[in-house]
Design a protein around this motif. Structure first.
Motif, PDB file in Angstrom:
ATOM      1  N   LEU A 158     -12.089  22.204  -4.819  1.00  0.00           N
ATOM      2  CA  LEU A 158     -11.672  20.997  -4.106  1.00  0.00           C
ATOM      3  C   LEU A 158     -10.474  21.277  -3.198  1.00  0.00           C
ATOM      4  O   LEU A 158     -10.417  20.793  -2.058  1.00  0.00           O
ATOM      5  N   VAL A 159      -9.517  22.060  -3.699  1.00  0.00           N
ATOM      6  CA  VAL A 159      -8.347  22.412  -2.878  1.00  0.00           C
ATOM      7  C   VAL A 159      -8.778  23.225  -1.662  1.00  0.00           C
ATOM      8  O   VAL A 159      -8.343  22.968  -0.531  1.00  0.00           O
ATOM      9  N   SER A 160      -9.645  24.201  -1.884  1.00  0.00           N
ATOM     10  CA  SER A 160     -10.107  25.063  -0.790  1.00  0.00           C
ATOM     11  C   SER A 160     -10.869  24.262   0.255  1.00  0.00           C
ATOM     12  O   SER A 160     -10.639  24.415   1.466  1.00  0.00           O
ATOM     13  N   VAL A 161     -11.769  23.391  -0.195  1.00  0.00           N
ATOM     14  CA  VAL A 161     -12.553  22.574   0.734  1.00  0.00           C
ATOM     15  C   VAL A 161     -11.649  21.616   1.506  1.00  0.00           C
ATOM     16  O   VAL A 161     -11.824  21.408   2.716  1.00  0.00           O
ATOM     17  N   SER A 162     -10.656  21.051   0.828  1.00  0.00           N
ATOM     18  CA  SER A 162      -9.717  20.132   1.489  1.00  0.00           C
ATOM     19  C   SER A 162      -8.937  20.834   2.593  1.00  0.00           C
ATOM     20  O   SER A 162      -8.746  20.286   3.688  1.00  0.00           O
ATOM     21  N   PHE A 163      -8.502  22.059   2.313  1.00  0.00           N
ATOM     22  CA  PHE A 163      -7.763  22.818   3.327  1.00  0.00           C
ATOM     23  C   PHE A 163      -8.661  23.143   4.523  1.00  0.00           C
ATOM     24  O   PHE A 163      -8.236  23.055   5.677  1.00  0.00           O
ATOM     25  N   ILE A 164      -9.915  23.500   4.257  1.00  0.00           N
ATOM     26  CA  ILE A 164     -10.850  23.814   5.340  1.00  0.00           C
ATOM     27  C   ILE A 164     -11.079  22.584   6.216  1.00  0.00           C
ATOM     28  O   ILE A 164     -11.093  22.677   7.454  1.00  0.00           O
ATOM     29  N   PHE A 165     -11.248  21.414   5.587  1.00  0.00           N
ATOM     30  CA  PHE A 165     -11.439  20.178   6.346  1.00  0.00           C
ATOM     31  C   PHE A 165     -10.217  19.881   7.206  1.00  0.00           C
ATOM     32  O   PHE A 165     -10.341  19.488   8.373  1.00  0.00           O
ATOM     33  N   ALA A 166      -9.016  20.058   6.635  1.00  0.00           N
ATOM     34  CA  ALA A 166      -7.787  19.817   7.394  1.00  0.00           C
ATOM     35  C   ALA A 166      -7.664  20.798   8.558  1.00  0.00           C
ATOM     36  O   ALA A 166      -7.264  20.421   9.673  1.00  0.00           O
ATOM     37  N   LEU A 167      -8.020  22.050   8.309  1.00  0.00           N
ATOM     38  CA  LEU A 167      -7.927  23.072   9.354  1.00  0.00           C
ATOM     39  C   LEU A 167      -8.910  22.798  10.488  1.00  0.00           C
ATOM     40  O   LEU A 167      -8.564  22.929  11.674  1.00  0.00           O
ATOM     41  N   LEU A 168     -10.134  22.393  10.158  1.00  0.00           N
ATOM     42  CA  LEU A 168     -11.124  22.069  11.180  1.00  0.00           C
ATOM     43  C   LEU A 168     -10.708  20.834  11.980  1.00  0.00           C
ATOM     44  O   LEU A 168     -10.887  20.794  13.207  1.00  0.00           O
ATOM     45  N   SER A 169     -10.146  19.845  11.294  1.00  0.00           N
ATOM     46  CA  SER A 169      -9.664  18.646  11.990  1.00  0.00           C
ATOM     47  C   SER A 169      -8.525  19.000  12.934  1.00  0.00           C
ATOM     48  O   SER A 169      -8.434  18.471  14.059  1.00  0.00           O
ATOM     49  N   HIS A 170      -7.657  19.907  12.479  1.00  0.00           N
ATOM     50  CA  HIS A 170      -6.556  20.374  13.331  1.00  0.00           C
ATOM     51  C   HIS A 170      -7.091  21.079  14.576  1.00  0.00           C
ATOM     52  O   HIS A 170      -6.646  20.827  15.696  1.00  0.00           O
ATOM     53  N   ALA A 171      -8.077  21.952  14.383  1.00  0.00           N
ATOM     54  CA  ALA A 171      -8.652  22.698  15.506  1.00  0.00           C
ATOM     55  C   ALA A 171      -9.326  21.765  16.509  1.00  0.00           C
ATOM     56  O   ALA A 171      -9.296  22.022  17.721  1.00  0.00           O
ATOM     57  N   ALA A 172      -9.928  20.678  16.016  1.00  0.00           N
ATOM     58  CA  ALA A 172     -10.590  19.730  16.911  1.00  0.00           C
ATOM     59  C   ALA A 172      -9.596  18.816  17.623  1.00  0.00           C
ATOM     60  O   ALA A 172      -9.865  18.334  18.728  1.00  0.00           O
TER      61      ALA A 172
END
Length: 309
Positions: free
Chosen positions: A175-189
């Protein structure tokens, strides 16, 4: 006049979020790509007009979601709205790293709440459903092989079943890993849009300059030592150690990839080289072990300093 402009902008962003939500819900292939843009309206509104205005936009988006979507679309709206507001708050404070951390925590809390709600109210446990489907697939494979007169590779099947048991233990780390990936993708967008609107954003350090604390290596050694003990599988200590090991391994792999980017930059190699290293490591798991070792050496022995010399 200013209030009219704020309301007009809010209406435009609300319409944008509604379109993105509908496409995410009813166009799965395109929606999977568009999901990273769902926090964008709330980030923009939070950056330009503050948290109170963004919360108002979230309330309006909830009503629209219930009208054009369904009750099951509500968690999607809440997850991306809250995460967008949190990230927008930090962007406005010129704290880009804070936006990533805050977004990760917001996504994590949302995922935990959704997981708990699905288990409590709908008696649906996604992890158990996934493991159950895997068990059914394994049994089907056994039956098919028996039907054609071949024996199943029991050693391989037992190994898969053993690995499946650990999935439930690793829920916190996943869950922590997936949350970070979602935040990183949102940041990139989000960053290109903010720059386009001439909203100043403090850039993150280039990936090649990322360096974790040296203490990570000691934590990794301590946790590895604890795994040598015969810990009871369902005990809190076993689950904690297993999750710590997973997180530390991921961090060391990230450190290893960061060093590869750094080395490629110093040696003036093509940018395609470190990208190819990541792709190959995802395809060939054994390379991931090498990258992890590289991360350990980089932290423990200051490999970057030696490369510079």
């Amino acid at each position: 006049m200013k209030r009219v402009n704020v309301l007009t902008e809010g209406a435009i962003l609300l319409a944008l979020f509604t379109v993105l939500t509908l496409m995410t819900l009813y166009l799965p292939l395109i929606g999977a790509f568009l999901m990273v843009f769902l926090p964008l309206p709330f980030i923009l509104y939070s950056v330009r007009h503050g948290i109170k205005a963004a919360v108002t936009l979230m309330a309006a988006s909830i009503l629209i979601t219930l009208l054009v979507g369904s009750l099951f679309a509500l968690p999607l709206t809440l997850t991306y709205a809250i995460s967008g507001i949190v990230m927008g708050y930090f962007y406005k404070k010129k704290q880009t790293s804070g936006a990533l951390i805050g977004g990760t925590i917001a996504f994590l809390i949302s995922f935990v709440v959704m997981y708990a709600a699905s288990a409590a109210f709908f008696q649906i446990d996604p992890i158990k459903e996934a493991t159950g489907s895997m068990d059914e697939t394994i049994e089907m494979a056994r039956s098919m092989m028996a039907a054609i007169g071949q024996e199943a590779n029991e050693a391989a099947i037992n190994q898969i079943e053993e690995q499946m048991k650990y999935i439930g233990y690793l829920i916190p780390s996943v869950l922590v890993s997936v949350s970070f990936i979602f935040a990183l993708l949102s940041h990139a967008a989000t960053i290109p849009v903010l720059k386009r609107l001439k909203i100043q954003v403090v850039p993150l350090k280039p990936f090649r300059e990322w360096k974790l604390p040296t203490s990570i290596v000691w934590y990794y050694l301590i946790v590895s030592f604890l795994l040598f003990f015969d810990l009871e599988n369902d005990s809190f200590l076993f689950i904690a150690v297993l999750n710590l090991m997973f997180v530390l391994q991921v961090l060391l792999v990230v450190q290893g990839f960061s060093f590869i980017f750094f080395y490629s930059y110093v040696k003036k190699y093509s940018k395609a080289l470190p990208v190819a290293a990541i792709i190959l490591s995802l395809i060939l798991p054994i390379l991931m072990y090498i990258v992890r070792i590289l991360g350990i050496i980089d932290l423990a022995f200051n490999l970057r300093g030696r490369v510079k010399k």
